[in-house]
Structures are given as C-alpha cells and as structure tokens.
Design a protein around this motif. Structure first.
Motif, PDB file in Angstrom:
ATOM      1  N   ARG A 184       0.848  -1.197   0.000  1.00 49.35           N
ATOM      2  CA  ARG A 184       0.000   0.000   0.000  1.00 49.35           C
ATOM      3  C   ARG A 184       0.877   1.238   0.000  1.00 49.35           C
ATOM      4  O   ARG A 184       1.824   1.330   0.783  1.00 49.35           O
ATOM      5  CB  ARG A 184      -0.881  -0.034   1.248  1.00 49.35           C
ATOM      6  CG  ARG A 184      -1.813   1.139   1.354  1.00 49.35           C
ATOM      7  CD  ARG A 184      -2.815   0.925   2.466  1.00 49.35           C
ATOM      8  NE  ARG A 184      -3.939   0.114   1.973  1.00 49.35           N
ATOM      9  CZ  ARG A 184      -4.816  -0.464   2.774  1.00 49.35           C
ATOM     10  NH1 ARG A 184      -4.679  -0.391   4.082  1.00 49.35           N
ATOM     11  NH2 ARG A 184      -5.802  -1.143   2.279  1.00 49.35           N
ATOM     12  N   SER A 185       0.543   2.198  -0.886  1.00 50.28           N
ATOM     13  CA  SER A 185       1.413   3.373  -0.986  1.00 50.28           C
ATOM     14  C   SER A 185       0.832   4.586  -0.282  1.00 50.28           C
ATOM     15  O   SER A 185       1.564   5.428   0.220  1.00 50.28           O
ATOM     16  CB  SER A 185       1.694   3.708  -2.457  1.00 50.28           C
ATOM     17  OG  SER A 185       0.449   3.811  -3.145  1.00 50.28           O
ATOM     18  N   ASP A 186      -0.544   4.709  -0.258  1.00 54.66           N
ATOM     19  CA  ASP A 186      -1.076   5.846   0.519  1.00 54.66           C
ATOM     20  C   ASP A 186      -2.046   5.372   1.595  1.00 54.66           C
ATOM     21  O   ASP A 186      -2.592   4.261   1.537  1.00 54.66           O
ATOM     22  CB  ASP A 186      -1.748   6.895  -0.385  1.00 54.66           C
ATOM     23  CG  ASP A 186      -2.201   6.332  -1.703  1.00 54.66           C
ATOM     24  OD1 ASP A 186      -2.086   6.999  -2.720  1.00 54.66           O
ATOM     25  OD2 ASP A 186      -2.695   5.154  -1.688  1.00 54.66           O
ATOM     26  N   MET A 187      -2.238   6.243   2.585  1.00 58.92           N
ATOM     27  CA  MET A 187      -3.118   5.925   3.717  1.00 58.92           C
ATOM     28  C   MET A 187      -4.557   5.751   3.253  1.00 58.92           C
ATOM     29  O   MET A 187      -5.039   6.502   2.403  1.00 58.92           O
ATOM     30  CB  MET A 187      -3.081   7.062   4.750  1.00 58.92           C
ATOM     31  CG  MET A 187      -1.930   7.019   5.724  1.00 58.92           C
ATOM     32  SD  MET A 187      -1.923   5.509   6.658  1.00 58.92           S
ATOM     33  CE  MET A 187      -2.956   6.010   8.021  1.00 58.92           C
ATOM     34  N   GLN A 188      -5.260   4.757   3.819  1.00 58.57           N
ATOM     35  CA  GLN A 188      -6.701   4.645   3.627  1.00 58.57           C
ATOM     36  C   GLN A 188      -7.367   5.760   4.418  1.00 58.57           C
ATOM     37  O   GLN A 188      -6.891   6.129   5.496  1.00 58.57           O
ATOM     38  CB  GLN A 188      -7.204   3.316   4.207  1.00 58.57           C
ATOM     39  CG  GLN A 188      -7.040   2.134   3.290  1.00 58.57           C
ATOM     40  CD  GLN A 188      -8.048   2.181   2.163  1.00 58.57           C
ATOM     41  OE1 GLN A 188      -7.724   2.669   1.061  1.00 58.57           O
ATOM     42  NE2 GLN A 188      -9.256   1.710   2.413  1.00 58.57           N
ATOM     43  N   PRO A 189      -8.505   6.349   3.889  1.00 60.24           N
ATOM     44  CA  PRO A 189      -9.212   7.330   4.727  1.00 60.24           C
ATOM     45  C   PRO A 189      -9.810   6.655   5.970  1.00 60.24           C
ATOM     46  O   PRO A 189     -10.224   5.491   5.910  1.00 60.24           O
ATOM     47  CB  PRO A 189     -10.328   7.838   3.800  1.00 60.24           C
ATOM     48  CG  PRO A 189     -10.487   6.792   2.761  1.00 60.24           C
ATOM     49  CD  PRO A 189      -9.147   6.132   2.595  1.00 60.24           C
ATOM     50  N   ALA A 190      -9.805   7.398   7.090  1.00 53.66           N
ATOM     51  CA  ALA A 190     -10.302   6.808   8.347  1.00 53.66           C
ATOM     52  C   ALA A 190     -11.796   6.521   8.244  1.00 53.66           C
ATOM     53  O   ALA A 190     -12.550   7.298   7.662  1.00 53.66           O
ATOM     54  CB  ALA A 190     -10.042   7.767   9.509  1.00 53.66           C
ATOM     55  N   LEU A 191     -12.228   5.358   8.795  1.00 46.71           N
ATOM     56  CA  LEU A 191     -13.653   5.010   8.831  1.00 46.71           C
ATOM     57  C   LEU A 191     -14.336   5.805   9.931  1.00 46.71           C
ATOM     58  O   LEU A 191     -13.698   6.191  10.921  1.00 46.71           O
ATOM     59  CB  LEU A 191     -13.814   3.524   9.120  1.00 46.71           C
ATOM     60  CG  LEU A 191     -13.408   2.558   8.001  1.00 46.71           C
ATOM     61  CD1 LEU A 191     -13.362   1.144   8.549  1.00 46.71           C
ATOM     62  CD2 LEU A 191     -14.369   2.658   6.833  1.00 46.71           C
ATOM     63  N   PRO A 192     -15.653   6.075   9.756  1.00 51.33           N
ATOM     64  CA  PRO A 192     -16.356   6.737  10.874  1.00 51.33           C
ATOM     65  C   PRO A 192     -16.384   5.800  12.079  1.00 51.33           C
ATOM     66  O   PRO A 192     -16.316   4.574  11.916  1.00 51.33           O
ATOM     67  CB  PRO A 192     -17.761   6.974  10.324  1.00 51.33           C
ATOM     68  CG  PRO A 192     -17.927   5.980   9.228  1.00 51.33           C
ATOM     69  CD  PRO A 192     -16.560   5.756   8.657  1.00 51.33           C
ATOM     70  N   PRO A 193     -16.462   6.352  13.306  1.00 56.26           N
ATOM     71  CA  PRO A 193     -16.479   5.465  14.486  1.00 56.26           C
ATOM     72  C   PRO A 193     -17.690   4.536  14.430  1.00 56.26           C
ATOM     73  O   PRO A 193     -18.731   4.911  13.899  1.00 56.26           O
ATOM     74  CB  PRO A 193     -16.585   6.441  15.657  1.00 56.26           C
ATOM     75  CG  PRO A 193     -17.133   7.691  15.074  1.00 56.26           C
ATOM     76  CD  PRO A 193     -16.647   7.744  13.672  1.00 56.26           C
ATOM     77  N   PRO A 194     -17.573   3.321  14.912  1.00 60.09           N
ATOM     78  CA  PRO A 194     -18.717   2.395  14.881  1.00 60.09           C
ATOM     79  C   PRO A 194     -19.853   2.896  15.770  1.00 60.09           C
ATOM     80  O   PRO A 194     -19.619   3.639  16.721  1.00 60.09           O
ATOM     81  CB  PRO A 194     -18.135   1.094  15.425  1.00 60.09           C
ATOM     82  CG  PRO A 194     -16.953   1.516  16.222  1.00 60.09           C
ATOM     83  CD  PRO A 194     -16.415   2.753  15.589  1.00 60.09           C
ATOM     84  N   VAL A 195     -21.068   2.466  15.396  1.00 58.43           N
ATOM     85  CA  VAL A 195     -22.233   2.855  16.199  1.00 58.43           C
ATOM     86  C   VAL A 195     -22.086   2.238  17.584  1.00 58.43           C
ATOM     87  O   VAL A 195     -21.737   1.063  17.722  1.00 58.43           O
ATOM     88  CB  VAL A 195     -23.525   2.356  15.523  1.00 58.43           C
ATOM     89  CG1 VAL A 195     -24.729   2.671  16.387  1.00 58.43           C
ATOM     90  CG2 VAL A 195     -23.664   2.998  14.156  1.00 58.43           C
ATOM     91  N   ARG A 196     -22.336   3.044  18.601  1.00 55.90           N
ATOM     92  CA  ARG A 196     -22.229   2.519  19.959  1.00 55.90           C
ATOM     93  C   ARG A 196     -23.213   1.369  20.168  1.00 55.90           C
ATOM     94  O   ARG A 196     -24.337   1.425  19.710  1.00 55.90           O
ATOM     95  CB  ARG A 196     -22.598   3.617  20.966  1.00 55.90           C
ATOM     96  CG  ARG A 196     -21.480   4.537  21.304  1.00 55.90           C
ATOM     97  CD  ARG A 196     -22.053   5.721  22.075  1.00 55.90           C
ATOM     98  NE  ARG A 196     -20.993   6.547  22.607  1.00 55.90           N
ATOM     99  CZ  ARG A 196     -20.358   6.268  23.730  1.00 55.90           C
ATOM    100  NH1 ARG A 196     -20.693   5.214  24.434  1.00 55.90           N
ATOM    101  NH2 ARG A 196     -19.390   7.037  24.164  1.00 55.90           N
ATOM    102  N   THR A 197     -22.786   0.348  20.851  1.00 55.16           N
ATOM    103  CA  THR A 197     -23.713  -0.752  21.150  1.00 55.16           C
ATOM    104  C   THR A 197     -23.959  -0.887  22.641  1.00 55.16           C
ATOM    105  O   THR A 197     -24.724  -1.730  23.089  1.00 55.16           O
ATOM    106  CB  THR A 197     -23.164  -2.088  20.628  1.00 55.16           C
ATOM    107  OG1 THR A 197     -21.864  -2.265  21.170  1.00 55.16           O
ATOM    108  CG2 THR A 197     -23.118  -2.104  19.113  1.00 55.16           C
ATOM    109  N   THR A 198     -23.262  -0.089  23.435  1.00 58.28           N
ATOM    110  CA  THR A 198     -23.528  -0.137  24.874  1.00 58.28           C
ATOM    111  C   THR A 198     -23.747   1.279  25.364  1.00 58.28           C
ATOM    112  O   THR A 198     -23.527   2.240  24.624  1.00 58.28           O
ATOM    113  CB  THR A 198     -22.341  -0.746  25.648  1.00 58.28           C
ATOM    114  OG1 THR A 198     -21.173   0.011  25.325  1.00 58.28           O
ATOM    115  CG2 THR A 198     -22.136  -2.207  25.306  1.00 58.28           C
ATOM    116  N   GLY A 199     -24.176   1.425  26.616  1.00 58.69           N
ATOM    117  CA  GLY A 199     -24.358   2.743  27.195  1.00 58.69           C
ATOM    118  C   GLY A 199     -25.771   3.260  26.989  1.00 58.69           C
ATOM    119  O   GLY A 199     -26.577   2.659  26.283  1.00 58.69           O
TER     120      GLY A 199
END
Lengths: 383, 264
Positions: A8-23
């Motif tokens: 891999r030559s360039d960074m993958q874009p960051a994924l959005p944070p996962p949906v909370r499943t607790t709290g």
C-alpha cells in the motif's frame, strides 16, 4: 509461489467510528427509537406520561390531605382543588378493617390474624420446619379457634372461656373479606378435585352427579346464587330453621367456586399422558394411589395458573356479598362514604382508591406466589 | 439391523438356565378385540421360568398388545392367561397380585417426571409392598449401581439422557423384585449409542436368570440372548423357533419377507 506482491502506498481514509452498542445512548436508540413509527409511539407515550404522572401525583400526594391535626374532619378536605383525603381513610381505618365489630373486642380479631400468619407461613415457605404440625394447626385447630375468637361464647363449651358474643352481622371490613375468601379457597379446592375426579369416573351415577353439579353451578351467575341463598333459601326451610345469612353466602360461594375449580383440575387431568397411568398400574399401584401419588401432583402443577386465577377471582367476587347486606371491605367503604362528618368532594373516591389498592395488594401477592411456585415445581427440562 | 449384538461382552448362554418344569406364563386360546377389530387370534403360549423370548413382527401385528395382556394393561375377551399360577380375570385383587410379580419397561420410559430418580425407584416398594423407606432406598441404590448410574439418584428424569432414563425405568421395575420382566420396544425411542447401554443391562438380566418377554427389533439381541423367537402377523403367532433356526431357516413366507426387509 508467485512473486506478485502488493504494498500500500497511501493511507486509507479513516472510517467513521462504529455505532455505539452499549451505554445509555445506544440503549435509547435500540429500545425507544429503532424505527420512525416506533419513535413516534415513544414520543406519544412520553407525552401521555407527562400529562398523567403530575396529575396522579397531585391527587394522591401533592394536593392530598394526610392528617387532620385540628380535628376539622370533613372541613379539612373541603376546599377547591383538594386531592385525596387520606385523613378520612386514616380516621375510618378501623371501620374498614373490622367493620362493626365492637371496638373493645378488636384484639380478638388481631389475635386471629396473627395466629393465621404463624400457621400459614410454614405452609407457604418450601422446606420450612414443622410443616405437618402447621398444616394440622391451620386446617383443623385454627378454624375452631378463629370461630371462637370471632363469634365469642365458650371455647368448645369449656367453662371460664366465655367471650362476649358477637353476631355475624357485626363482622365486617377486610376481616370478613379475608374470612370469606379463605374459607372459599380452602373448601373449593378439595371439593373441586373430587368433582373433577368424579367426572372422570367410570361409575355412571357418580359421573352424572358430578357433571350435573358442575354444569348447574357454572350456568348461574354468582349474584343469583347469593340472592337464592339469602332470599329464596329461607322460603324452602321449615319455620324456625334459619341458618345465618353469612353462612349461607359462604356455602354458596364455596359450591360455586368448586364447580369452576373442578373444570380447571379436569383440564390438568386430561393433559396427563396415558403412559403415566400405565407405568403406575404396571408397578402395581392401586387407582387411588396412582391418583394421589402420580397423577394429581403433576396435573395440579400444570394448572397452577388456572387455579390461582380462580383464587383471585374468588377473592374479588367476595365483594358481591355486599348486595345481600353483608359488610365486607367494599361495603364498609361504601357505607363510610355516606358519613356526613367527613363529607368532602373526594371522600368517596379516596375510599374506593383505598379499597382498590387493598384488593390489588392481595391479588398481586397471590399472582407472584403462584409464579414462584411454578418455577420451584418445574422439574421437567431444567438442567 | 444386523444379527450382531453390538455390546462389549459376549452374552454367556451357559448362565441362562431354563426350568423344564416350572411354568411362568401360560396363555391358552386367547382372543382379543378392539371393537370389531380382531387384534389377537387364538394365542397359545407357554413360557417356562428363565426363558428369554423375543417377539418380532411387523407393526400392527399385535405384539405389544400381547405382552400388555400379560399384566392386564389390556383386557382379553376370550381364553385364559395364567401368570405365576394366578389366572387373570376382572378380579382386581388378582390383577394387583400379578402386577406385583411382573415388571414392565415401556418404549417411552414413562418415568414420573415430578419425582427424583431415587423417588421413582422407591415409590412402588414403599406404597405397594410397604417396605420401610430406608430399606427401599438401599435397594434402589443397589439397582442404580447395577444399571451404572448411581450418581444420578437425586436428579429428575428430565435431566437424564434417553438411555439413562430407560436404564432407570428398568431399575424401577427391578426394585419390585419381579419374577417376570416385559419389555415393550425398550430401545425403539433411543439413539444407537444409547441402545447399546440399555441392551447391556438387558443381557445382564438374562444372565441372572430372569424370565423375559421382549418385543424388539434388535435381532442381534434375539439371536444371542433369546432362547425362542416368536414371529407374529395379523394378531397370530405364525412361527416360533430357536433363534439359530429362526434366522437361518425360516419356514413361513411372511417370516422370510420380514427377515429380508429387516436384516441387511
């Protein structure tokens, strides 16, 4: 092996944070707003509660009158926007519990209550000590002692034990509700079992007697039974023979409930697989022993919900005896509602809320206890 | 099905003694109807003490009904059944006497689900024979050990596997100290692995000299344990013989057809 490689030559874009499943937020989303329509209903329900709860709170607690320190009686609750008049319930509490029982003799009723709790508790708690003694006391000794405490006179004719005689028309309130329902439950249960067994009998006379009895009693409303017991019955009796109104009402309730109980028990008996009868027979158990040791314990366990349903219905139906002039809990509340001393806008309502609450406590208790028993007796599949 | 008995030790036929003079069960020209349906026709059967009889036949041939007549779970209408010297009539006392001497094991175990294993075993000795509780429990534990599940004594039937339940059912019958044991398809409701453990117990019983009547499709058991195989069809006993002869040289056409279908 190929020499194809991937770097891999360039960074993958960051994924959005996962949906909370607790709290709390996740819980809210999952349970209250999982979809648009559910969300709408959640909001409607919240609005309804926002409307209801403050009003209930205001009536029952906020605007309610709890005490009457100045002795104003009805005056204390007689103003615009008054809530429940609890001071009235407190003032007439003895009447609601004991009815017209002479105040000086009320200790006798209290002793009866305490003895009842002492004898009944070991029977309700599994594996409690002295259960056989308690059963003997509760089912044999207790009714005799209770009758003496309530009605007065000499205990079994023993001189020196005379209590002031209290006729049954002075019995009343919650005491009487409990007496009627206790007798109803204790008598209708075994009677119902006998009727259910009789209905399955191969002997035609027994069978048809039981069928006729059950169908007759199930076909008439309880109110009719009570009217018959109080009005019609004396007409058929020879002059001078006139059993007590309360006794007649109790006998009527017992027979009425026994017919219902019989059908519930029959449902349980019919659910029993034939293999159980066959296994018991093959071991040489007689018919009565098969019934008592194998069939009934299982059949009754299966129909605990139905049995308790009947108990609860019976407990609530005791309020019907008010129509033949017996002062059980509801009737005392109704009588007290006409008490001019305490006349106020919420006098009657407060009394009925109190009566409803007392009924609810007992019925809810029975319901919870039946669930507990079902779980405890459940041996089928639990690992 | 095969003619090999799939258990760990070979049944020892020398231990299985049959009395020459002592009759356990005698059935004479017995007939039974369900309404108009003629279920059992002219059954004649004499079982000596210590005999192990396997009853085979297609379903609906009346084999279960036959053994159920022996302890009067079914009533016969015609002919005589004499069990251990007692003639079965509608007299309840005699029926109870016979049932005390005859144990029965069912296809679906029929354990009492509301009682523990130990209570299942002690119930009949205590309530029918009047044995003191401690003694009944001691006997029960002895038989539980014999069927190799003493550790399950305080569990409920619903917590046991099918094979374990059937072994409990056998132990429950044995606790009454029966002279005759009836088995009504004891392995038909079981997985293959569990069949083995139940058959082992049955072989052990045979070696102890028990008089046994088994309705079963376990032909291996029939060949190695039974001393007589009875073939039934349409309510009649069509053929009976010693197992070797029965399997190698069946006489009747119906028997040949049945064996060809059941044995691979």
């Amino acid at each position: 092996m190929s020499d194809l490689t991937f770097v891999r030559s360039d960074m993958q874009p960051a994924l959005p944070p996962p949906v909370r499943t607790t709290g709390a937020i996740a819980w809210t989303r999952k349970n209250l707003f999982p979809s648009v329509s559910n969300g709408v209903w959640t909001i409607v329900a919240i609005l309804f509660l926002l409307w209801l709860v403050p009003r209930l709170y205001g009536f029952l607690i906020g605007d309610a009158i709890f005490t009457d320190p100045e002795g104003l009686r009805g005056e204390a609750c007689r103003f615009e926007g008054v809530g429940a008049c609890w001071a009235y319930v407190a003032a007439r509490f003895n009447f609601f519990i004991y009815g017209f029982f002479p105040l000086g003799e009320v200790w006798r009723v209290n002793i009866m209550f305490i003895l009842g709790i002492i004898f009944l508790a070991p029977l309700l708690i599994p594996k409690a000590p002295l259960q056989k003694t308690a059963a003997l006391m509760f089912f044999v000794v207790y009714p005799i002692v209770s009758y003496w405490l309530m009605a007065g006179g000499e205990f079994l004719g023993i001189p020196g034990t005379a209590l002031r005689t209290v006729p049954t028309n002075q019995w009343g309130g919650l005491t009487l509700t409990l007496i009627i329902s206790m007798i109803g439950i204790i008598v209708s249960m075994p009677l119902g079992i006998l009727l259910a067994l009789g209905r399955q009998s191969k002997l035609p006379i027994i069978k048809w007697f039981c069928v006729a009895f059950i169908e007759l009693w199930r076909a008439v409303p309880l109110i009719t039974v009570l009217f018959m017991a109080s009005v019609m019955f004396p007409l058929f009796m020879p002059q001078g023979v006139n059993p007590d109104t309360l006794l007649r009402a109790i006998v009527g309730i017992c027979l009425f409930q026994a017919a219902y109980m019989a059908e519930v028990v029959r449902g349980g008996l019919q659910a029993m697989p034939r293999g159980q009868y066959e296994a018991a027979s093959a071991l040489g158990l007689s018919k009565p022993k098969t019934m008592g040791l194998i069939i009934l314990p299982q059949a009754l366990k299966h129909v605990i919900p139905g049995i308790v349903n009947n108990f609860i219905a019976l407990f609530k139906d005791t309020s019907l005896v008010s129509i033949i002039g017996v002062f059980e809990l509801l009737n005392t509340v109704r009588a007290a509602a006409r008490d001019l001393d305490w006349s106020s806008p919420t006098q009657a309502v407060t009394g009925y809320i109190f009566a409803g609450f007392v009924f609810w406590i007992f019925c809810f208790g029975m319901s919870r206890y039946s669930i507990y028993m079902e779980n405890r007796l459940h041996t089928g599949h639990k690992r | 099905m095969s003619l090999e008995l799939d258990i760990d030790h070979t049944p020892d036929r020398s231990k299985m003694t049959v009395s020459q003079t002592d009759i356990a069960i005698e059935i004479r020209s017995m007939n039974k109807w369900y309404g108009d349906f003629h279920v059992l026709r002219d059954i004649d059967l004499k079982v000596m003490r210590g005999e192990r009889i396997v009853i085979a036949g297609p379903s609906g041939s009346g084999k279960s009904t036959l053994i159920r007549c022996i302890n009067r779970l079914e009533e016969h209408q015609d002919g005589d059944i004499i069990v251990d010297g007692i003639e079965l009539t509608s007299d309840l006392k005699r029926i109870d006497e016979v049932r005390r001497e005859v144990g029965m094991v069912f296809q679906h175990f029929n354990l009492f689900p509301h009682l523990t294993i130990l209570q299942n075993l002690t119930l009949a000795p205590i309530w029918v024979r009047g044995v003191p509780k401690a003694e009944a429990e001691e006997t029960a534990m002895k038989y539980l050990e014999r069927v190799k599940i003493p550790e399950q004594a305080n569990k409920f039937p619903g917590q046991l596997s099918g094979g374990q339940q059937q072994r409990v059912a056998i132990a429950r019958s044995l606790c009454m100290n029966p002279k005759i044991m009836l088995f009504d398809e004891p392995t038909s409701a079981l997985d293959p692995e569990m069949i083995k453990e139940v058959l082992e117990v049955m072989v052990q019983l045979a070696e102890d000299g028990m008089t046994m009547l088994c309705v079963t499709h376990e032909m291996g058991f029939a060949r190695q344990v039974a001393n007589r195989v009875i073939f039934m069809d349409q309510g009649q006993i069509i053929e009976q013989n010693e197992p070797e002869a029965f399997f190698s040289n069946p006489q009747h056409e119906r028997t040949k057809l049945f064996l060809s279908q059941i044995l691979h």
